[in-house]
Design a protein around this motif. Structure first.
Motif, mmCIF file in Angstrom:
data_model
loop_
_atom_site.group_PDB
_atom_site.id
_atom_site.type_symbol
_atom_site.label_atom_id
_atom_site.label_comp_id
_atom_site.label_asym_id
_atom_site.label_seq_id
_atom_site.Cartn_x
_atom_site.Cartn_y
_atom_site.Cartn_z
ATOM 1 N N SER A 53 24.411 35.531 17.246
ATOM 2 C CA SER A 53 25.480 35.404 18.247
ATOM 3 C C SER A 53 24.951 35.572 19.671
ATOM 4 O O SER A 53 25.671 35.293 20.635
ATOM 5 C CB SER A 53 26.564 36.453 17.981
ATOM 6 O OG SER A 53 26.003 37.759 18.036
ATOM 7 N N ALA A 54 23.704 36.031 19.818
ATOM 8 C CA ALA A 54 23.142 36.305 21.145
ATOM 9 C C ALA A 54 22.850 35.004 21.888
ATOM 10 O O ALA A 54 22.294 34.057 21.327
ATOM 11 C CB ALA A 54 21.868 37.129 21.001
ATOM 12 N N ARG A 55 23.233 34.942 23.162
ATOM 13 C CA ARG A 55 23.004 33.764 23.984
ATOM 14 C C ARG A 55 22.355 34.095 25.332
ATOM 15 O O ARG A 55 21.841 33.197 25.997
ATOM 16 C CB ARG A 55 24.323 33.029 24.243
ATOM 17 C CG ARG A 55 24.951 32.411 22.999
ATOM 18 C CD ARG A 55 24.051 31.328 22.409
ATOM 19 N NE ARG A 55 24.634 30.675 21.243
ATOM 20 C CZ ARG A 55 24.476 31.108 19.994
ATOM 21 N NH1 ARG A 55 23.765 32.210 19.762
ATOM 22 N NH2 ARG A 55 25.031 30.455 18.980
ATOM 23 N N ALA A 56 22.379 35.348 25.732
ATOM 24 C CA ALA A 56 21.782 35.746 27.013
ATOM 25 C C ALA A 56 21.262 37.171 26.911
ATOM 26 O O ALA A 56 21.789 37.988 26.153
ATOM 27 C CB ALA A 56 22.802 35.633 28.145
ATOM 28 N N ILE A 57 20.211 37.447 27.655
ATOM 29 C CA ILE A 57 19.684 38.816 27.745
ATOM 30 C C ILE A 57 20.108 39.387 29.093
ATOM 31 O O ILE A 57 19.904 38.760 30.141
ATOM 32 C CB ILE A 57 18.151 38.844 27.567
ATOM 33 C CG1 ILE A 57 17.648 40.295 27.640
ATOM 34 C CG2 ILE A 57 17.437 37.968 28.587
ATOM 35 C CD1 ILE A 57 16.199 40.453 27.223
ATOM 36 N N LYS A 58 20.738 40.550 29.073
ATOM 37 C CA LYS A 58 21.298 41.119 30.291
ATOM 38 C C LYS A 58 20.422 42.240 30.863
ATOM 39 O O LYS A 58 20.308 42.356 32.078
ATOM 40 C CB LYS A 58 22.695 41.679 30.004
ATOM 41 C CG LYS A 58 23.651 40.675 29.339
ATOM 42 C CD LYS A 58 23.861 39.436 30.179
ATOM 43 C CE LYS A 58 24.703 39.709 31.398
ATOM 44 N NZ LYS A 58 25.005 38.465 32.173
ATOM 45 N N ALA A 59 19.812 43.056 29.988
ATOM 46 C CA ALA A 59 19.013 44.179 30.490
ATOM 47 C C ALA A 59 18.095 44.697 29.381
ATOM 48 O O ALA A 59 18.353 44.491 28.193
ATOM 49 C CB ALA A 59 19.909 45.296 31.007
ATOM 50 N N ILE A 60 17.039 45.371 29.799
ATOM 51 C CA ILE A 60 16.130 46.055 28.876
ATOM 52 C C ILE A 60 16.021 47.499 29.340
ATOM 53 O O ILE A 60 15.792 47.763 30.528
ATOM 54 C CB ILE A 60 14.738 45.399 28.864
ATOM 55 C CG1 ILE A 60 14.820 43.968 28.319
ATOM 56 C CG2 ILE A 60 13.761 46.219 28.025
ATOM 57 C CD1 ILE A 60 13.504 43.227 28.394
ATOM 58 N N THR A 61 16.182 48.440 28.416
ATOM 59 C CA THR A 61 16.074 49.862 28.727
ATOM 60 C C THR A 61 14.954 50.464 27.891
ATOM 61 O O THR A 61 14.936 50.313 26.673
ATOM 62 C CB THR A 61 17.395 50.600 28.439
ATOM 63 O OG1 THR A 61 18.440 50.034 29.244
ATOM 64 C CG2 THR A 61 17.260 52.081 28.757
ATOM 65 N N ILE A 62 14.030 51.141 28.559
ATOM 66 C CA ILE A 62 12.929 51.817 27.874
ATOM 67 C C ILE A 62 13.069 53.318 28.108
ATOM 68 O O ILE A 62 13.155 53.777 29.253
ATOM 69 C CB ILE A 62 11.563 51.327 28.378
ATOM 70 C CG1 ILE A 62 11.377 49.843 28.055
ATOM 71 C CG2 ILE A 62 10.431 52.140 27.763
ATOM 72 C CD1 ILE A 62 10.073 49.263 28.548
ATOM 73 N N LEU A 78 18.358 42.040 33.795
ATOM 74 C CA LEU A 78 18.084 40.609 33.688
ATOM 75 C C LEU A 78 19.403 39.851 33.531
ATOM 76 O O LEU A 78 20.446 40.445 33.274
ATOM 77 C CB LEU A 78 17.182 40.340 32.477
ATOM 78 C CG LEU A 78 15.886 41.151 32.390
ATOM 79 C CD1 LEU A 78 15.250 40.979 31.032
ATOM 80 C CD2 LEU A 78 14.915 40.722 33.486
ATOM 81 N N ASN A 79 19.305 38.568 33.635
ATOM 82 C CA ASN A 79 20.469 37.726 33.354
ATOM 83 C C ASN A 79 19.952 36.327 33.047
ATOM 84 O O ASN A 79 20.024 35.426 33.874
ATOM 85 C CB ASN A 79 21.432 37.719 34.538
ATOM 86 C CG ASN A 79 22.746 37.031 34.191
ATOM 87 O OD1 ASN A 79 23.134 36.970 33.023
ATOM 88 N ND2 ASN A 79 23.418 36.499 35.196
ATOM 89 N N ASN A 80 19.399 36.187 31.830
ATOM 90 C CA ASN A 80 18.728 34.943 31.464
ATOM 91 C C ASN A 80 19.213 34.403 30.123
ATOM 92 O O ASN A 80 19.530 35.162 29.209
ATOM 93 C CB ASN A 80 17.209 35.172 31.382
ATOM 94 C CG ASN A 80 16.617 35.623 32.694
ATOM 95 O OD1 ASN A 80 16.382 36.812 32.901
ATOM 96 N ND2 ASN A 80 16.387 34.689 33.596
ATOM 97 N N LYS A 81 19.243 33.101 30.036
ATOM 98 C CA LYS A 81 19.590 32.435 28.786
ATOM 99 C C LYS A 81 18.451 32.602 27.782
ATOM 100 O O LYS A 81 17.283 32.564 28.143
ATOM 101 C CB LYS A 81 19.844 30.946 29.047
ATOM 102 C CG LYS A 81 20.293 30.154 27.838
ATOM 103 C CD LYS A 81 20.535 28.703 28.229
ATOM 104 C CE LYS A 81 20.946 27.875 27.025
ATOM 105 N NZ LYS A 81 21.167 26.449 27.402
ATOM 106 N N ILE A 82 18.788 32.786 26.506
ATOM 107 C CA ILE A 82 17.767 32.967 25.474
ATOM 108 C C ILE A 82 18.116 32.133 24.237
ATOM 109 O O ILE A 82 19.254 31.687 24.059
ATOM 110 C CB ILE A 82 17.640 34.453 25.053
ATOM 111 C CG1 ILE A 82 18.977 34.961 24.485
ATOM 112 C CG2 ILE A 82 17.159 35.315 26.196
ATOM 113 C CD1 ILE A 82 18.872 36.312 23.818
ATOM 114 N N ASP A 83 17.110 31.947 23.397
ATOM 115 C CA ASP A 83 17.277 31.324 22.087
ATOM 116 C C ASP A 83 17.068 32.414 21.043
ATOM 117 O O ASP A 83 15.974 32.946 20.908
ATOM 118 C CB ASP A 83 16.257 30.202 21.909
ATOM 119 C CG ASP A 83 16.439 29.439 20.596
ATOM 120 O OD1 ASP A 83 17.153 29.946 19.696
ATOM 121 O OD2 ASP A 83 15.851 28.359 20.463
#
Length: 203
Positions: A53-62, A78-83
């Motif tokens: 169901s994922a279509r975009a990546i919004k953020a990464i937390t480490i 982030l705010n990027n389209k993903i596959d």
């Protein structure tokens, strides 16, 4: 009664240190650390698969642990389209760093009566002079070594730039000289002494 109290307070002040917030013994200085010791394996790579169901990546937390044991988080927004078919890969490629450092030939720094030989996260200090004390200072983090010698010289500066060591400064005092080894970040250190040299190990 007042006279007795005045005498007592005067007596107490004679035994007080000039600055009670500074350690009386600089060799006893150490950073506050957690007493929980973890033997962790080095991180290399981790693959992350997202649901279909994922279509975009919004953020990464480490979430990471500091040298003093405290836990903090670093957020990358982030705010990027993903596959979603293609997994994410988190990699900590220390082999690239090791390869770049292996190409650099560690140089011996010769200051007549003392030599410094950096090697990865350690450094050999070769001298016949007696070490009087050693301690760590912060902002920036640096290791201070004092050696006994009656001599005179102008202040010396040596650039290293071989992680974790950045540069070495030397200065003369009344009956000793001081070596300041500046580091590229926050570290703890230990000294391994022998009749031939002193080895500084950062970790």
């Amino acid at each position: 009664m007042r006279f007795t109290l005045f005498i007592f307070l005067s007596f107490i002040t004679l035994w007080a240190r000039d600055n009670p917030f500074f350690p009386s013994d600089p060799n006893a200085q150490d950073m506050i650390t957690s007493n929980h010791v973890e033997n962790l394996k080095p991180f290399s790579q981790q693959e992350i698969k997202l649901p279909n169901s994922a279509r975009a990546i919004k953020a990464i937390t480490i979430s990471y642990q500091n040298l003093d044991g405290s836990i903090e988080k670093e957020n990358l927004y982030l705010n990027n389209k993903i596959d979603w078919h293609v997994p994410f890969v988190i990699s900590h490629n220390v082999s690239m760093l090791a390869a770049s450092q292996s190409k650099k030939k560690s140089k011996t720094i010769n200051a007549k009566f003392i030599k410094f030989v950096p090697n990865k996260k350690s450094m050999r200090v070769i001298t016949k002079d007696k070490m009087l004390r050693n301690f760590m200072l912060t902002s920036p983090h640096r290791i201070v070594l004092d050696f006994a010698r009656e001599t005179s010289f102008r202040p010396k500066n040596f650039i290293i730039n071989e992680a974790p060591f950045k540069k070495i400064r030397m200065g003369k005092h009344d009956s000793y000289y001081r070596v300041v080894i500046e580091l590229d970040g926050q570290y703890k250190y230990k000294l391994l002494s022998s009749e031939q040299d002193i080895k500084i190990v950062c970790f």
